[in-house]
Scaffold this motif. Structure first.
Motif, PDB file in Angstrom:
ATOM      1  N   ARG A  27      20.823-106.664  12.150  1.00 49.99           N
ATOM      2  CA  ARG A  27      21.815-105.835  11.451  1.00 49.99           C
ATOM      3  C   ARG A  27      23.227-106.087  11.999  1.00 49.99           C
ATOM      4  NH1 ARG A  27      23.277-100.225  11.904  1.00 49.99           N
ATOM      5  NH2 ARG A  27      21.747 -99.950  13.600  1.00 49.99           N
ATOM      6  N   LEU A  28      23.333-106.274  13.304  1.00 48.98           N
ATOM      7  CA  LEU A  28      24.630-106.578  13.889  1.00 48.98           C
ATOM      8  C   LEU A  28      25.191-107.873  13.321  1.00 48.98           C
ATOM      9  CD1 LEU A  28      26.962-106.282  15.905  1.00 48.98           C
ATOM     10  CD2 LEU A  28      25.495-107.388  17.620  1.00 48.98           C
ATOM     11  N   TRP A  84      17.004-101.061  21.614  1.00 49.41           N
ATOM     12  CA  TRP A  84      17.543-102.161  20.808  1.00 49.41           C
ATOM     13  C   TRP A  84      16.429-103.156  20.523  1.00 49.41           C
ATOM     14  CZ3 TRP A  84      22.358-102.628  18.725  1.00 49.41           C
ATOM     15  CH2 TRP A  84      22.747-103.864  18.227  1.00 49.41           C
ATOM     16  N   GLY A  85      16.246-103.494  19.254  1.00 53.53           N
ATOM     17  CA  GLY A  85      15.194-104.431  18.873  1.00 53.53           C
ATOM     18  C   GLY A  85      15.697-105.448  17.872  1.00 53.53           C
ATOM     19  N   GLU A  86      14.767-106.224  17.313  1.00 51.14           N
ATOM     20  CA  GLU A  86      15.142-107.287  16.376  1.00 51.14           C
ATOM     21  C   GLU A  86      15.853-106.733  15.136  1.00 51.14           C
ATOM     22  OE1 GLU A  86      11.890-109.821  15.426  1.00 51.14           O
ATOM     23  OE2 GLU A  86      11.664-110.576  17.480  1.00 51.14           O
ATOM     24  N   LYS A  87      15.436-105.565  14.693  1.00 54.30           N
ATOM     25  CA  LYS A  87      16.075-104.953  13.523  1.00 54.30           C
ATOM     26  C   LYS A  87      17.566-104.730  13.767  1.00 54.30           C
ATOM     27  CE  LYS A  87      15.898-100.830  10.578  1.00 54.30           C
ATOM     28  NZ  LYS A  87      15.191 -99.533  10.334  1.00 54.30           N
ATOM     29  N   LEU A  99      18.874-108.368  23.635  1.00 55.94           N
ATOM     30  CA  LEU A  99      17.548-108.294  23.032  1.00 55.94           C
ATOM     31  C   LEU A  99      16.447-108.780  23.958  1.00 55.94           C
ATOM     32  CD1 LEU A  99      15.898-107.764  20.416  1.00 55.94           C
ATOM     33  CD2 LEU A  99      16.300-110.174  19.822  1.00 55.94           C
ATOM     34  N   ILE A 100      16.694-109.829  24.715  1.00 57.73           N
ATOM     35  CA  ILE A 100      15.627-110.445  25.510  1.00 57.73           C
ATOM     36  C   ILE A 100      15.640-109.995  26.964  1.00 57.73           C
ATOM     37  CG2 ILE A 100      15.366-112.460  24.017  1.00 57.73           C
ATOM     38  CD1 ILE A 100      17.101-114.039  25.985  1.00 57.73           C
ATOM     39  N   ASN A 140      16.609-115.964  22.651  1.00 60.80           N
ATOM     40  CA  ASN A 140      16.990-115.086  21.554  1.00 60.80           C
ATOM     41  C   ASN A 140      17.126-115.963  20.301  1.00 60.80           C
ATOM     42  OD1 ASN A 140      18.299-113.458  19.642  1.00 60.80           O
ATOM     43  ND2 ASN A 140      19.426-112.331  21.210  1.00 60.80           N
ATOM     44  N   LEU A 141      16.054-116.067  19.540  1.00 62.70           N
ATOM     45  CA  LEU A 141      16.015-116.964  18.388  1.00 62.70           C
ATOM     46  C   LEU A 141      16.939-116.484  17.267  1.00 62.70           C
ATOM     47  CD1 LEU A 141      12.158-117.635  18.295  1.00 62.70           C
ATOM     48  CD2 LEU A 141      13.968-119.133  19.206  1.00 62.70           C
TER      49      LEU A 141
END
Length: 306
Positions: free
Chosen positions: A238-239, A231-234, A221-222, A266-267
């Motif tokens: 979901r993963l 690939w994003g926060e959504k 993500l980062i 990556n919070l």
């Protein structure tokens, strides 16, 4: 449950040489896998350096990139001798360097371009190959060579659907041949099933049983790598939702990810990982646009207890 790696000490590398593969990290990561794995599931298999180093009875391998899955299926379908014959015919036809066969750039070019002489030597050949592939994108031999000679061994298409990666400073050498040989040796004795699905759809296809194990190596993500751009926060959330459901159903899993990178955290991962076992992994993270290794923290998180 006692955990240890149940694979050989030698690490096999995928013949697709994907940036971001776990070739350098899998020996450390697999030490946290269950000792016994009946069925092995990998929703983000990429080039395959992870599954090539895991001992299981059956392998279910998936990736959202249809091209890398296409290459896996293609190489799996080939006879070893035929594959090498056809590949080397193409290498010769286009005039690529091939140090495995002692065809290398001239000394004068090496002296003039000390760090980029393979790229200088192969550029015209690569551009001709790329043009021909874009006229017939069903030719998987050509796609494989584009991956081998392309920048950072990646697969990239533009918005018009044309392969547009530039040439890399690489060569068809003994490491490529060795990786292909190892791949052929592995797949001829194993039961592998490949699919090209969203990771959630892939995992919903199965009724998990005792001694099944799911290993996830999702896009980071980062990071800013080319292959992470969708690939994003959504998707990240979901993963982890899927992994929590698997945990509630007694399914063992592990996930690799980047926790800190270039001042970013990556919070979502940081919050998720406190519920489970987690291990810091020596990172070799490299991005598409910058080949230098960063001061990053890569982790392996799992619900399998030591």
């Amino acid at each position: 449950m006692s955990l240890s790696s149940d694979v050989c000490d030698e690490v096999a590398r995928s013949p697709f040489f994907y940036v971001g593969d776990k070739f350098k990290l899998i020996k450390e990561i697999k030490s946290h896998f269950p000792k016994r794995i009946n069925r092995y599931f990998e929703p983000f298999c990429g080039g395959g350096s992870s599954f090539l180093n895991v001992k299981a009875k059956r392998y279910f391998l998936n990736d959202i990139d249809k091209n890398i899955i296409g290459l896996h299926k293609f190489v799996n379908s080939q006879k070893r001798e035929w594959f090498f014959d056809e590949i080397f015919k193409l290498v010769d036809f286009y005039g690529f360097s091939c140090s495995f066969k002692n065809f290398v750039p001239p000394k004068t070019l090496k002296e003039q371009f000390k760090k980029t002489y393979f790229a200088k030597f192969n550029k015209a050949s690569y551009e001709n190959l790329r043009r021909d592939f874009n006229e017939n994108q069903e030719d998987m031999f050509k796609l494989y060579l584009l991956l081998i000679y392309g920048f950072n061994h990646m697969i990239r298409f533009n918005q018009k659907g044309k392969f547009n990666l530039p040439v890399g400073n690489v060569d068809f050498n003994k490491n490529v041949v060795s990786a292909l040989e190892n791949y052929f040796d592995f797949v001829k004795t194993k039961e592998l099933e490949f699919s090209n699905l969203d990771f959630g759809d892939f995992l919903r296809n199965f009724e998990f049983k005792k001694d099944d194990f799911v290993y996830c190596d999702p896009p980071y993500l980062i990071s800013n790598s080319e292959y992470n751009k969708f690939w994003g926060e959504k998707e990240e959330k979901r993963l982890y939702d899927v992994l929590e459901i698997l945990d509630q159903n007694g399914v063992l899993w592990g996930v690799s990810n980047l926790l800190f990178h270039k001042g970013k955290t990556n919070l979502i991962l940081q919050k998720f990982m406190v519920k489970y076992q987690n291990y810091r992994i020596k990172s070799n993270y490299i991005s598409f646009n910058d080949n230098s290794v960063k001061n990053s923290v890569e982790v392996f998180v799992t619900n399998a207890k030591e």
